[in-house]
Design a protein around this motif. Structure first.
Motif, PDB file in Angstrom:
ATOM      1  N   GLY A 263       0.819  -1.213   0.000  1.00 37.62           N
ATOM      2  CA  GLY A 263       0.000   0.000   0.000  1.00 37.62           C
ATOM      3  C   GLY A 263       0.848   1.257   0.000  1.00 37.62           C
ATOM      4  O   GLY A 263       0.579   2.216  -0.739  1.00 37.62           O
TER       5      GLY A 263
ATOM      6  N   PHE B  40       2.303   1.876  -3.427  1.00 37.57           N
ATOM      7  CA  PHE B  40       1.350   2.450  -4.374  1.00 37.57           C
ATOM      8  C   PHE B  40       1.190   3.953  -4.140  1.00 37.57           C
ATOM      9  O   PHE B  40       1.086   4.732  -5.095  1.00 37.57           O
TER      10      PHE B  40
ATOM     11  N   GLY C 251      -3.720   2.265  -2.694  1.00 39.87           N
ATOM     12  CA  GLY C 251      -2.710   2.169  -1.639  1.00 39.87           C
ATOM     13  C   GLY C 251      -3.303   2.412  -0.258  1.00 39.87           C
ATOM     14  O   GLY C 251      -2.976   1.703   0.702  1.00 39.87           O
TER      15      GLY C 251
END
Length: 316
Positions: free
Chosen positions: A138, A141, A289
């Protein structure tokens, strides 16, 4: 109303206080990008601390309370950890959206997990390992390192999350019996001193003239600004006093690992405030994310509760 609230277990009481805190903190922190247009990070923290310390002093005078610190070293450590976290958090708000900064800061449950393992020798099972992996993806991202606009400054909120995790743990493990106003006073005193040192350093070494390739919010000198600036700082101070007070009380009431899941209410109130007040939007990449980090935090929370329940059963 108070009696109804007290019927809930401490974990739920703490969680409700966290949600209420972020109802205030979300819109309140949106004021920082507006403040950064006329002020520096250091001036903001110094002025805000002076206002909050004056308000706390007035509360102490009118209520007749005394400042009593049970464990000085624990309070100082907690103040340092939160100060480092908030310097990073508010600094990043000047050049990143509040949702993205929040996503980096709320990697804190992952750091709570790692600290619990390495410092307190807690067992990490498959679920917790999975949470770390999901949370790390996450963060990847959100940072989007292959983006042309990527900067290593984008990593700063993650470091803020690490300090936030340690500060939350210190509140529960070391300062749960300390007076709420005392903890808040010491925190604002610490971050205010950092603001003063920052202003003196910038003035003494003319840092503004050096090309450091960092936002001017970190290097600007003292300015008297407009009436709008001082109004925003005053409003931010009031909101911070109330919001941080609610968070401090919450983290004193229950184990940090129980309260992690309630922290994600921040994204709702901060994200909406960023869109409504500043027109900030979140890309699909960043949204994915954020979702992964929330999922990781929920997994950590559930796994922590199961482990603590298991330990209670074994100890009986």
């Amino acid at each position: 109303m108070k009696n109804f609230f007290l019927k809930f277990p401490p974990e739920i009481q703490g969680g409700l206080l966290i949600i209420l805190a972020f109802v205030i903190i979300g819109p309140n922190d949106i004021l920082v990008p507006l403040i950064s247009e006329e002020s520096s990070l250091w001036q903001f923290h110094l002025c805000r601390s002076i206002i909050v310390i004056c308000l706390i002093s007035l509360i102490l005078v009118f209520t007749g309370r005394k400042l009593i610190i049970i464990n000085w070293s624990a309070v100082i450590i907690r103040s340092f950890l939160y100060t480092a976290s908030m310097l990073i958090y508010f600094g990043c708000l000047s050049f990143l959206s509040i949702a993205v900064v929040g996503a980096g800061m709320f990697t804190s449950p992952i750091f709570v997990l790692l600290i619990s393992y390495f410092l307190y020798n807690e067992v990490i099972g498959f679920r917790r390992i999975l949470a770390v992996i999901i949370g790390s993806i996450g963060v990847w991202f959100i940072l989007d390192p292959f983006n042309e606009q990527f900067s290593f400054l984008n990593f700063l909120p993650v470091f803020g999350g690490a300090f936030l995790a340690m500060g939350n743990m210190a509140t529960w493990r070391l300062c749960s019996k300390e007076n709420l106003l005392t903890l808040n006073l010491m925190f604002f005193l610490a971050i205010g001193l950092c603001g003063l040192l920052g202003i003196l350093t910038i003035s003494a070494y003319d840092i503004q003239s050096i090309d450091l390739s960092i936002p001017s919010f970190f290097t600007s000198e003292w300015t008297f600004g407009s009436k709008l600036l001082w109004t925003l700082i005053f409003l931010q101070s009031i909101g911070s006093l109330i919001g941080i007070g609610l968070l401090t009380k919450a983290y004193q009431m229950a184990d940090t690992s129980y309260l992690n899941v309630f922290e994600y209410s921040f994204f709702i109130f901060a994200g909406f405030s960023g869109w409504f007040i500043l027109g900030q939007t979140i890309s699909l990449y960043e949204s994915f994310g954020i979702i992964l980090i929330i999922v990781a935090g929920i997994i950590v929370t559930i796994a922590s509760r199961r482990l603590q329940f298991k330990n209670k059963v074994l100890n009986k």
